[in-house]
Design an enzyme around this catalytic site. Sequence first.
Site, PDB file in Angstrom:
ATOM      1  N   LYS A  76       2.001  -7.163   1.032  1.00  0.00           N
ATOM      2  CA  LYS A  76       0.713  -7.440   0.394  1.00  0.00           C
ATOM      3  C   LYS A  76       0.688  -8.901  -0.017  1.00  0.00           C
ATOM      4  O   LYS A  76       1.702  -9.434  -0.513  1.00  0.00           O
ATOM      5  CB  LYS A  76       0.527  -6.514  -0.821  1.00  0.00           C
ATOM      6  CG  LYS A  76      -0.841  -6.645  -1.492  1.00  0.00           C
ATOM      7  CD  LYS A  76      -1.071  -5.595  -2.582  1.00  0.00           C
ATOM      8  CE  LYS A  76      -2.428  -5.752  -3.254  1.00  0.00           C
ATOM      9  NZ  LYS A  76      -2.714  -4.702  -4.259  1.00  0.00           N
ATOM     10  N   SER A 156      -7.012  -1.872  -4.270  1.00  0.00           N
ATOM     11  CA  SER A 156      -7.050  -3.216  -3.725  1.00  0.00           C
ATOM     12  C   SER A 156      -6.100  -3.424  -2.554  1.00  0.00           C
ATOM     13  O   SER A 156      -6.202  -4.424  -1.856  1.00  0.00           O
ATOM     14  CB  SER A 156      -6.714  -4.224  -4.823  1.00  0.00           C
ATOM     15  OG  SER A 156      -5.354  -4.061  -5.238  1.00  0.00           O
ATOM     16  N   SER A 180      -4.476   1.087  -7.122  1.00  0.00           N
ATOM     17  CA  SER A 180      -4.546   0.342  -5.861  1.00  0.00           C
ATOM     18  C   SER A 180      -3.515   0.697  -4.804  1.00  0.00           C
ATOM     19  O   SER A 180      -3.605   0.193  -3.687  1.00  0.00           O
ATOM     20  CB  SER A 180      -4.464  -1.154  -6.134  1.00  0.00           C
ATOM     21  OG  SER A 180      -5.685  -1.612  -6.609  1.00  0.00           O
TER      22      SER A 180
HETATM   23  N1  GLN Z   1      -9.682  -0.582  -8.766  1.00  0.00           N
HETATM   24  C1  GLN Z   1      -9.068  -1.000  -9.982  1.00  0.00           C
HETATM   25  C2  GLN Z   1      -9.602  -2.341 -10.375  1.00  0.00           C
HETATM   26  O1  GLN Z   1     -10.474  -2.807  -9.734  1.00  0.00           O
HETATM   27  C3  GLN Z   1      -7.572  -1.016  -9.847  1.00  0.00           C
HETATM   28  C4  GLN Z   1      -7.081  -2.145  -9.064  1.00  0.00           C
HETATM   29  C5  GLN Z   1      -5.579  -2.166  -8.935  1.00  0.00           C
HETATM   30  O2  GLN Z   1      -4.916  -1.147  -9.126  1.00  0.00           O
HETATM   31  N2  GLN Z   1      -5.042  -3.335  -8.648  1.00  0.00           N
HETATM   32  O3  GLN Z   1      -9.171  -2.954 -11.293  1.00  0.00           O
END
Ligand code: GLN
Length: 489
Positions: A76, A156, A180
Site C-alpha cells: 500500500k 481506503s 480500510s
Molecule cells: N473509511 C474510513 C475513513 O474514511 C476508514 C478509513 C481507514 O480505515 N483508513 O476514515
Amino acid sequence: MHTLSISELAEGLRARRFSSRELTQHYLDRIAAHDRALNSYVTITAEQALLQADAADAALAADNAGPLTGIPLAQKDIFCTQGVRTTCGSKMLATFVAPYNATLVDKLQAAAPQGAGMVMLGKANMDEFAMGSSNETSFYGPVKNPWDLERVPGGSSGGSVAAVAAGLAPVATATDTGGSIRQPASLTNLTGIKPTYGRVSRYGMIAFASSLDQAGVVARSAADAAYVLQAMSGFDPRDSTSVDRPVDDYVGALNSPIKGLKIGLPKEYFAEGLDAGSRGLIEAAIKQFESLGASVQEISLPSSPLSVPTYYVVAPAEASSNLARFDGVRYGHRAEGAKTLEELYKRSRGEGFGAEVQRRIMIGTYVLSHGYYDAYYLKAQKVRRLIYEDFKRAFEKVDLVLGPTATGAAFKLGSKTDNPVEMYLNDIYTIAANLAGIPAMSLPCGFVDGLPVGMQLMGNFFDEARMLNVAHQYQQATDFHKQFPQGFK
Ligand code: GLN
C-alpha cells in the site's frame, strides 16, 4: 500461477517448478495487461522487483530462504519505501521519496534471515491519506472493482484489494483506521485482517489517526494472510505504541479443530441497515460454523450506534494534528510564488490536499479548538471507553464476535461521493474494533447478484491466531474464497 496459494507458490519455488524471476515477470505481465482497467497501482517497480527476485532465487538455491522468499507482493502506498516514491494517494506527496523503509517493508522485503525476502511489484493505490471507503478520493484516480468495473473496490485500501482480487499480486499490505482493510476485502472477495493495535509496527507508515491506525494484510485466504501477518508482526523499538510480546504461531494454529468455540452475534449488528442478501449469507455462514462444532449466542454491544460519530471526532482530530507537518516547507508540494509565509502555508495545503482531506482537517481543528474540546473531543474519548467496555464484557462470554463487515456488496462508482455522511456510514460495523483496539478480520461468505459479500470476525486482544484458525476451518468447508472474477482469469 496467479491462482496458486502462498504455500503452493513457496512449494513451487522450492521444487524449482518456476523461479522467483519467472513468477515476478508473470505478475508484471499481468499488471501490464490488466491494470489500465483497474488502476490498482500508483507506481510499478518492475526493475527493482526483478533484482529482488534474482536475490531471492540465489537465496533459494543456497537453501537460505524463508517460507515467503521470492513471493511477490504489492505495498500500500502509505508505507515508506526507500528510493521508491510514497504518495499516500495525495498530490501533496506526488514526488516524495522516503530516505528509509517502514519497519514492515524491511520485515517483508529484506533478505532472509533478517527479513522474509518478498518481492515488491509496486505501490498500491489508496484513498488520499487513507481517508475514504471507496478509493475515490485518490489523487491518482479511482480504483475499479475487478468483480464489476463500474463499482468501487472499497477503501481506503482499494488498490491493495483490487490487485490481489484480480491476480495482479498474490498478496498485499494494507492499513485499517476505521475499516480500510476489512471493508474493501469484503467488497472484493478477499480475506483481510487488522491485527490488535500495536501488533504491527507503525514506523514508516504515514499517520492518519495514530491511536487507530493499524497495518495488516489482504489475501485470497486466511492461510495466505497468516503467512504474511506472521512475517510482519512483532515488537519494534522505533514505534512507541508497538507491543513487546512474542508473536503467536499463526500458521501453526490454522489446522486446530474449532469444536467448542463460542461465537457471539451482536444484536445491534443485525438490526436495520443491513442488506437482506448479505444477512442471508451471514446466517448461512453461522450454520456452517455450528456444523463445525461452534456454538452461537446473541450478545449485545450497546454502544455500537455511537461508534461512527465517535470515530468522526477522534479520527479527524488526530488527522488534523498529524497532517500539520505538510506545510510546503518540510514535506511535499510547495506552492509557487508565495509572498508571505502564511500565503505559502495556505496555498501549499490548499493545492496539495484534496477535498476530503481538507474536510477532515477542518472538522479536526474545530473539535480540538478552545471551547469545543470538552463538548466533542473529550466526550468522544469517554464514549470510546464505553465501546471498549462493551467488547470486554462480550469476551467474558464468547471467544469471537461475528457480524457483517459492510452494509452490502460493492456500490457504483460516484453513487456516494456527493454525500460524505452516507459514505461514512459504510464503516458502521468496522469502526468499533479500531476504537477498542481489538483484532478484526473479514472473509468471504458468498455472493449477491454476482458480487462478493464478506463477514466479519472480531477477537479479543492478540487473538489473531484463533481468528485465522477459525477462518481457515471455514474456508476448508466452503469455496467462496476460491472464486475468481471472470474478466481476469
Ligand atoms: N473509511 C474510513 C475513513 O474514511 C476508514 C478509513 C481507514 O480505515 N483508513 O476514515
